[in-house]
Design a protein around this motif. Structure first.
Motif: not given
Length: 265
Positions: A225-230
């Motif tokens: 998983l890859h992601g970011y804090e919006t």
């Protein structure tokens, strides 16, 4: 005109295993990815992960959107704000991070190419949605969920309020290779950080089969998983996380198309 592909499919360009051994020479560019996605119905959802070929500034990529209009987000390890996520279709990396060069002489200087991408292309009509509150180990919960639902390969998207999110961004993947068998803690290659609380958007792929894990992740880690804090737009590869509330969308996949380009050099 190419025939439309109507089976949910994982497009894989090279493998994690090869990249970790130093293969930065068999890359794919954005135009090729867009062309390959055009073989699917435009409305089909895409979720994926990867890294770039920018030497000492590899970062982490996140593919989202749909087959007709994919998006490529990138966690920059060396920009104005370390691990800040930008849109590679519409934003240029910060000049403060240094030159954008590639180990491959076949890449044009400054152009983004990818030594590894894994992109799930899923049918919106087949998506399954699950929700959970107060989860102290999201990766473990996902493994149980996929096992209970008997899903072996899928694209997935997560959203919600997450706590104690530990994440990393590759800033130097060496040509001599790197060993991540002990986890994503490699000194001198990865930047790591933790955020206590925030609303995150994440996506990636899940593979239960060990052979596929070596291609798409690391053995023993089925969810990549890859992601970011919006609100802050910082993030990268998700190592571990807890959640106050979580919503996960799952697109089961039937086929795998593996491409390793330019094997003549």
């Amino acid at each position: 005109m190419s025939q439309t592909i109507t089976r949910p499919t994982l497009l894989a360009y090279n493998t994690v295993e090869r990249v970790l051994r130093g293969d930065f020479f068999h890359t794919v560019d954005r135009d090729t990815l867009v062309t390959d996605l055009s073989s699917f119905p435009k409305s089909w959802d895409v979720n994926g992960i990867g890294t770039t070929n920018w030497y000492r500034r590899n970062g982490e990529t996140m593919i989202s959107g749909n087959a007709g209009e994919p998006g490529i987000m990138w966690s920059d390890p060396e920009g104005d704000q370390p691990m800040e996520v930008i849109d590679l279709f519409h934003e240029a990396p910060s000049d403060s991070g240094g030159d954008l060069i590639s180990p491959s002489i076949h890449d044009q200087e400054g152009d983004v190419t990818f030594p590894f991408l894994a992109v799930a292309v899923g049918d919106p009509d087949s998506v399954a949605i699950f929700e959970k509150k107060s989860c102290d180990d999201v990766h473990a919960w996902l493994w149980r969920l996929f096992n209970n639902e008997n899903i072996g390969l899928a694209g997935l998207e997560l959203s919600g309020t997450f706590t104690n999110v530990e994440y990393s961004t590759a800033f130097y993947l060496p040509l001599e290779g790197i060993d991540l068998s002990a986890g994503y803690k490699a000194n001198g290659s990865l930047k790591t950080a933790t955020r206590e609380n925030g609303i995150w958007k994440m996506g990636g792929v899940f593979a239960a089969n060990v052979t596929l894990q070596r291609m798409l992740s690391v053995e023993g880690l089925p969810a990549h998983l890859h992601g970011y804090e919006t609100s802050t737009r910082v993030g990268g590869h998700i190592i571990r996380m807890e959640a106050e509330n979580i919503k996960v969308k799952i697109w089961p996949l039937k086929d795998l198309i593996m491409k390793i380009r330019n094997l003549d050099y």
